[in-house]
Each structure stands twice: as C-alpha cells, then as structure tokens.
Design an enzyme around this catalytic site. Structure first.
Site, PDB file in Angstrom:
ATOM      1  N   GLU A 284     -78.992 -16.789 -25.447  1.00 41.78           N
ATOM      2  CA  GLU A 284     -78.455 -17.497 -26.620  1.00 41.78           C
ATOM      3  C   GLU A 284     -78.172 -18.960 -26.320  1.00 41.78           C
ATOM      4  O   GLU A 284     -78.167 -19.790 -27.216  1.00 41.78           O
ATOM      5  CB  GLU A 284     -77.160 -16.823 -27.109  1.00 41.78           C
ATOM      6  CG  GLU A 284     -77.415 -15.651 -28.024  1.00 41.78           C
ATOM      7  CD  GLU A 284     -76.183 -15.174 -28.785  1.00 41.78           C
ATOM      8  OE1 GLU A 284     -75.080 -15.687 -28.554  1.00 41.78           O
ATOM      9  OE2 GLU A 284     -76.343 -14.269 -29.611  1.00 41.78           O
ATOM     10  N   HIS A 305     -89.870   1.638  -9.614  1.00 37.27           N
ATOM     11  CA  HIS A 305     -90.745   2.749  -9.998  1.00 37.27           C
ATOM     12  C   HIS A 305     -91.108   2.677 -11.476  1.00 37.27           C
ATOM     13  O   HIS A 305     -91.588   3.647 -12.049  1.00 37.27           O
ATOM     14  CB  HIS A 305     -90.065   4.076  -9.647  1.00 37.27           C
ATOM     15  CG  HIS A 305     -89.830   4.205  -8.170  1.00 37.27           C
ATOM     16  ND1 HIS A 305     -90.646   4.947  -7.342  1.00 37.27           N
ATOM     17  CD2 HIS A 305     -88.915   3.607  -7.366  1.00 37.27           C
ATOM     18  CE1 HIS A 305     -90.208   4.833  -6.093  1.00 37.27           C
ATOM     19  NE2 HIS A 305     -89.165   4.017  -6.074  1.00 37.27           N
ATOM     20  N   LYS A 419     -79.933 -12.096 -40.156  1.00 35.68           N
ATOM     21  CA  LYS A 419     -78.798 -11.746 -41.020  1.00 35.68           C
ATOM     22  C   LYS A 419     -79.128 -12.061 -42.476  1.00 35.68           C
ATOM     23  O   LYS A 419     -78.855 -11.259 -43.366  1.00 35.68           O
ATOM     24  CB  LYS A 419     -77.542 -12.526 -40.610  1.00 35.68           C
ATOM     25  CG  LYS A 419     -76.982 -12.127 -39.258  1.00 35.68           C
ATOM     26  CD  LYS A 419     -75.677 -12.882 -39.001  1.00 35.68           C
ATOM     27  CE  LYS A 419     -75.220 -12.730 -37.580  1.00 35.68           C
ATOM     28  NZ  LYS A 419     -74.121 -13.625 -37.231  1.00 35.68           N
TER      29      LYS A 419
HETATM   30  O1  PA5 Z   1     -72.098 -15.814 -28.318  1.00 39.78           O
HETATM   31  C1  PA5 Z   1     -71.874 -15.691 -29.511  1.00 39.78           C
HETATM   32  O2  PA5 Z   1     -71.197 -16.520 -30.124  1.00 39.78           O
HETATM   33  C2  PA5 Z   1     -72.372 -14.512 -30.319  1.00 39.78           C
HETATM   34  O3  PA5 Z   1     -73.263 -13.726 -29.636  1.00 39.78           O
HETATM   35  C3  PA5 Z   1     -71.213 -13.651 -30.745  1.00 39.78           C
HETATM   36  O4  PA5 Z   1     -70.516 -13.227 -29.607  1.00 39.78           O
HETATM   37  C4  PA5 Z   1     -71.621 -12.427 -31.550  1.00 39.78           C
HETATM   38  O5  PA5 Z   1     -72.504 -12.787 -32.564  1.00 39.78           O
HETATM   39  C5  PA5 Z   1     -70.397 -11.761 -32.162  1.00 39.78           C
HETATM   40  O6  PA5 Z   1     -69.744 -12.664 -33.008  1.00 39.78           O
HETATM   41  P1  PA5 Z   1     -68.294 -12.406 -33.568  1.00 39.78           P
HETATM   42  O7  PA5 Z   1     -67.356 -12.329 -32.412  1.00 39.78           O
HETATM   43  O8  PA5 Z   1     -68.011 -13.578 -34.441  1.00 39.78           O
HETATM   44  O9  PA5 Z   1     -68.309 -11.109 -34.344  1.00 39.78           O
END
Ligand code: PA5
Length: 443
Positions: A284, A305, A419
């Site tokens: 990310e 394996h 989303k």
């Molecule tokens: O790193 C990030 O910001 C995202 O991966 C969030 O952790 C994930 O989308 C969960 O978001 P939230 O805590 O707002 O539900």
C-alpha cells in the site's frame, strides 16, 4: 537490534552502483527525517515507541482486568488491513503453535473479509464461549468490519443485555469523526484513539495493535522498548544505517535490474503473518503511480516444496529478503534409530534447528546460483522486543524506500476503486447513478 546483511547481493551489484543508491537512500532519509516529503502529516508513527503513554497502557490493562473478572475467554478483534494485521502478526509469532495460553482469552480476528462461511463459523465459536469484542476502524466506515461488528454487537447485546454489552465492547477509532466514534459515544463503549497522524498500516504500536496483543497475554511494554531502541539506532544517519541499506538495495534491484518482485522469506512458520503485515505495509505504501515492487511472502522449508521451483527456475524478476531468527526458543534433538530405515542416523544428536539452518544456507546458495539476489534481515530471537524492533525497522525503511522511489508512502488512493464499484453493485445510497453502468460492464 535488526541487522541487515547484503552479502547475498554481492555477485549481482557493483560497489559503485550500490554506493550511488546509498546516496539516493540518504537523500530519502533526509526527506523522512526532515518531515518535508509527501504525506508528512502522517508521520506520527515515527515517535510512537516513546509517545505511547503509561496512561494508555494502563487503560488497556483495565480492559484486560475487567474482562478477566467477567471470565471472558474469547475476544473477537474486528478490523481489516492495518486495523488487524499488526496484532495478528505479533500474536501468531509469540503464541504456541498448538496449545492455547492458559489464563488469557483466545483472540480471534473477524471483519477482514466478507466470507459468509467465515463469519458464520466465527459466530459458532462466539456462541460457545464467554465473548467480548474489540472493534477497530480508523475511518469508522469500512464495510467489512462494519458488517462483522453489526452481527457481533447484536449477539453480545442479546446474550448479555445492552448494559453489559457496553462493557464487553471496546472501540478503537478516530478521536472525533466516523460512524464508529458516534456509535461508541452513544453506547458508552470504552474507546481508544488512533492518532490522526498515524495511518492504518503504521498503527501497530498504537492501541490498534497493543490492546489485542496485551489481551492475548503478551508484554507490550517490552514491544515498545524494542521499537524504541530500534528507533534510536535508525536515528544515526549514514551508509551503515540498516534502513538506508535495505531501501538502497531493494530500489537498486528494482530500478537497475528489473527485479519487480520481492519475496519476504522466513524459515520459521511463526512469521507467516509477519509476511502478511509486511505485504500490506509495502504494497500500500509503494504500489502507486504505476511504480513499486510487488511484495510476496513464503515460509520455508514448507514453500520450497511449492514455490521453490519457481523461485529457483522461473521468471528472473525477483529477489528475496530473508528474515532470520538467530536463536530458536526451544531445542529438539534428532534421535538415533537402530534400524535406520529412514537413513537419518547421520543426523542423530543434531538439533532440528541445525537442519533448518543448513536448509537456509543451501537455499541461499541455490537461489543466488539461480539468479535471485538475497538480502538478509536478522534478529536474535522471537520475542516482544524483537517484534517491536522489526515493526519499527520495516516502517522506517518503508518511508525511506518509498521516498527514494518517488511516491507518497502514506496514502492509498487505489484502495477506493473496488469500493466504489461494490457500493454501486450493492446500491448503497448515493451510488445508484453508477449502478446501471457497472451492471452493464460486468455482463
Ligand atoms: O493502511 C491503511 O490505511 C488501510 O489499509 C487501512 O488500515 C484499512 O483500509 C482499514 O481501514 P480502517 O481502519 O479505516 O477501517
């Protein structure tokens, strides 16, 4: 505490090119240290190891003690992405692989998928046990945890009554905004705050990670201390800085040699979720603007394996980062057998860990011979301190590496695309206009 060994890259990389990339990594280090880069309003994680107050830890202990007094033996931790992976990583790494720790609740995770079977089976478990819940969402609006929480909340309310439910549910979310914050205030839940300046995937050292880890019976003060000593060692700028070395080498391999895949390897299955946490952190943070190294992970020797053939012999677009644990916590010695039908007597008297190490060394040579450069990151053992150090090391190195790559490490605009489509398909209010077009496209 975290050591980096780049010996397994030597035959692939000239000294001159490496020192060129060390220079670039030091520039990126300065951007991170000077807090002048893109996303610099999300740098709160840098000082978390010393910012987490005794008050926060004591509030976590109060939740733990209250639930212990009620005989809670199951805690459902609801969250997705950065809101669960750090806690899961630490709990899996520190727990016995087969036997539940006595005197502490079992911690299970939900809200990290939309699988009906998974949710139904988790509810089967909740119905058999004395259950409490930690719901975690920084934004407070993420669909997956919201769906799971709706079910768990109504189960807890029906089973224990609404007033008792407010003592069995803890929310970790934004200080002021979001649906979860509103609900928590309305219902009187104990709440913890995810600081504004800490993104989800950098939040393991906030209550997001610390509370579930503590509830599972582990020492979060030691974890913070390990993270803090790693923070101090990474404050020393220079070509010997472990994060600078890691960032320099992985960017060199990517940009100069087309190694677009990094495989995080561990020879200890307790680190399976370290791989999952690391993949989110790097995926990310770096995978944007049509750039980035694709993060993958394997556990060895298990995956030798399955994935071993590909790593040895498939497309040559990858390098490995092996996380080595120098000392196993337990000793198991291989015995002698008078019949020796399995022909293993040559190993009699040796520790299994010795075999594991020889497998690791043999794999290193084989993969290097096969054209796969290998970086090594090592810690002396698996415990709270070293996990804290690893969390901090990888977060800091991620910041340096992403700035070297030229991307903002702290946003994740790409996560929104699925989303929008999902909301249109589910006909979420406000998304009806897109529904028809999306339905046409998926025909
Ligand atoms: O790193 C990030 O910001 C995202 O991966 C969030 O952790 C994930 O989308 C969960 O978001 P939230 O805590 O707002 O539900």
């Amino acid at each position: 505490m975290v050591k980096v060994n780049l010996g397994g890259c030597k035959s692939f990389v000239s000294d001159a090119l490496y020192s060129d990339y060390i220079g670039k990594a030091l520039d990126a280090y300065d951007v991170l240290a000077g807090e002048q880069g893109a996303g610099n309003d999300f740098l709160g994680w840098k000082t978390l190891p010393c910012d987490v107050t005794e008050d926060i830890i004591c509030r976590c202990e109060s939740v733990r003690d209250l639930w212990a007094s009620k005989g809670v033996d199951l805690v459902v931790v609801i969250g997705i992405g950065g809101s669960y992976l750090g806690a899961r990583c630490a709990i899996e790494a520190l727990s016995h692989s087969f036997v539940r720790k006595q005197g502490v609740p079992q911690v299970v995770f939900a809200g990290n998928n939309l699988s009906e079977d998974y949710i139904a089976e988790m509810m089967d478990l909740a119905r058999q046990r004395n259950t409490a819940c930690v719901v975690i969402s920084k934004s407070g609006t993420t669909t997956e945890p919201a769906v799971a929480f709706r079910l768990v909340k109504s189960y807890i309310e029906e089973t224990y009554g609404k007033q008792e439910a407010s003592q069995r549910i803890v929310a970790i979310t934004d200080a002021v905004k979001g649906a979860l914050k509103t609900l928590a205030t309305q219902e009187g839940y104990t709440t913890f705050v995810v600081p504004d300046n800490v993104g989800g995937r950098f939040s393991v050292l906030t209550p997001v990670g610390l509370l579930p880890i503590m509830l599972a019976g582990f020492d979060v003060r030691a974890m913070l201390a390990g993270a803090d000593s790693e923070r101090e060692s990474l404050l020393v700028r220079g070509a010997d800085n472990a994060a600078v070395q890691y960032a320099a080498m992985r960017n060199l391999l990517y940009s100069e040699q087309g190694k677009g895949v990094e495989i995080l390897v561990s020879f200890n299955p307790k680190f399976q979720y370290l791989g999952e946490w690391w993949k989110q952190l790097y995926g990310e943070s770096e995978g944007k603007d049509r750039k980035g190294i694709f993060p993958a992970s394997v556990i060895c020797t298990t995956d030798l394996h399955s994935m071993g053939q590909f790593i040895q012999d498939g497309s040559r677009n990858m390098f490995e980062t092996v996380v080595t644990v120098e000392n196993a916590s337990r000793e198991v010695v291989i015995g002698s057998d008078p019949q020796n039908l399995d022909q293993l007597n040559y190993l009699a008297g040796q520790r299994v860990e010795h075999c594991n190490r020889m497998a690791q060394l043999g794999t290193k040579l084989a993969h290097i011979d096969g054209g796969v450069p290998q970086l090594e990151i090592s810690v002396d053992a698996i415990n709270e301190k070293t996990l804290g150090a690893l969390f901090y090391f990888f977060e800091f190195a991620c910041g340096v590496s992403a700035y070297l790559l030229g991307v903002n490490p702290f946003n994740q605009p790409g996560v929104e695309a699925y989303k929008k489509n999902m909301f249109a398909l589910l006909r979420k209010p406000g998304f009806e206009a897109q529904s028809r077009e999306i339905l046409e496209r998926i025909k």
